[in-house]
Design a protein around this motif. Sequence first.
Motif, PDB file in Angstrom:
ATOM      1  N   LEU A 101       6.877  -0.183   0.795  1.00 46.50           N
ATOM      2  CA  LEU A 101       8.204   0.101   1.326  1.00 46.50           C
ATOM      3  C   LEU A 101       8.546   1.576   1.137  1.00 46.50           C
ATOM      4  CD1 LEU A 101      10.849  -0.995   2.551  1.00 46.50           C
ATOM      5  CD2 LEU A 101      11.619  -1.460   0.211  1.00 46.50           C
ATOM      6  N   SER A 104       6.154   3.686   3.434  1.00 45.53           N
ATOM      7  CA  SER A 104       6.402   3.543   4.869  1.00 45.53           C
ATOM      8  C   SER A 104       7.522   4.468   5.310  1.00 45.53           C
ATOM      9  CB  SER A 104       6.769   2.092   5.208  1.00 45.53           C
ATOM     10  OG  SER A 104       8.025   1.738   4.664  1.00 45.53           O
ATOM     11  N   LEU A 111       6.012  -0.479   8.801  1.00 46.60           N
ATOM     12  CA  LEU A 111       5.781  -1.326   7.631  1.00 46.60           C
ATOM     13  C   LEU A 111       5.340  -2.735   8.012  1.00 46.60           C
ATOM     14  CD1 LEU A 111       5.859  -1.904   4.618  1.00 46.60           C
ATOM     15  CD2 LEU A 111       8.303  -2.348   4.832  1.00 46.60           C
ATOM     16  N   VAL A 259      12.275  -0.717  11.162  1.00 46.51           N
ATOM     17  CA  VAL A 259      10.905  -0.452  10.747  1.00 46.51           C
ATOM     18  C   VAL A 259       9.984  -0.069  11.869  1.00 46.51           C
ATOM     19  CG1 VAL A 259      11.093  -2.017   8.799  1.00 46.51           C
ATOM     20  CG2 VAL A 259      10.207  -2.872  10.968  1.00 46.51           C
TER      21      VAL A 259
END
Length: 263
Positions: A101, A104, A111, A259
């Motif tokens: 996390l 990323s 992610l 993401v």
Amino acid sequence: MDRVFLDFGVFKIYYYSLFIFLGVLMALVVVYLELKKEKIDHDKLIDVVFYTIIWSFIGARLYYVIFNLSYYLNNPLEIFYVWHGGLAIHGGILGGFLYLLFHSRKQKFNLLKFLDIVVVGLILGQALGRWGNFFNSEAYGNLTTLEELQSLRIPEFIIEGMYINGNYYQPTFFYESICDFLGFITLVLIRYKKKNLRVGQLSGIYLMWYSGTRFFIEGLRMDSLMLGSIRVAQLVSIVLLMIGIYLTFIKKSKLYKEVKINE
């Protein structure tokens, strides 16, 4: 049961360490091949995978130590004796995820897309790693009989290994290893047969499969980590199962928008 695979006198290789290593190695091979197949910059991300493994080990050990804190406070050096056992997969998943996390965001990669690749190797690694528990005589289940184990067509060497301190026990490590391997096959088939998978969906399927498996098998185990009268692994499995359902069946979410970096 002999726990030592190779004995060099001052240096020993334990079966537990061997199977953990084999699990990590096979997971790495699968992840590498998947990154290459997806034409992702695997040279860059393989470093991320390497550090993810390190933080996964740290998380797995800390998780186990925390839930056995009174023992390790009295025996602090035992914290470093990982070959004696005591790596909790849920702690490993949490440690690895937190590292991914962080990176990323730092390195601007997707992610969930990366996790969809990682989980295929992860569940295969779990299937192999469970065999370390067998040689450490841990992660076994309730009392049973020789006749019951034989009726389940369990291999004879496993039955012999489940004869501990004068009693036979359920080989829950074996049940979980089989379920993990079936999960690996399932994820591979879904990944290559289902072309319209959304980003994050395969990670959700992994969480549902593993969490469902772990919840029921944990109920059979004799050595569960406990929080009062609650089995910690079952509680965590419920949480991860809900996350898995969310990732698998949701259609639109702010999470996906956040993401989706550098698709």
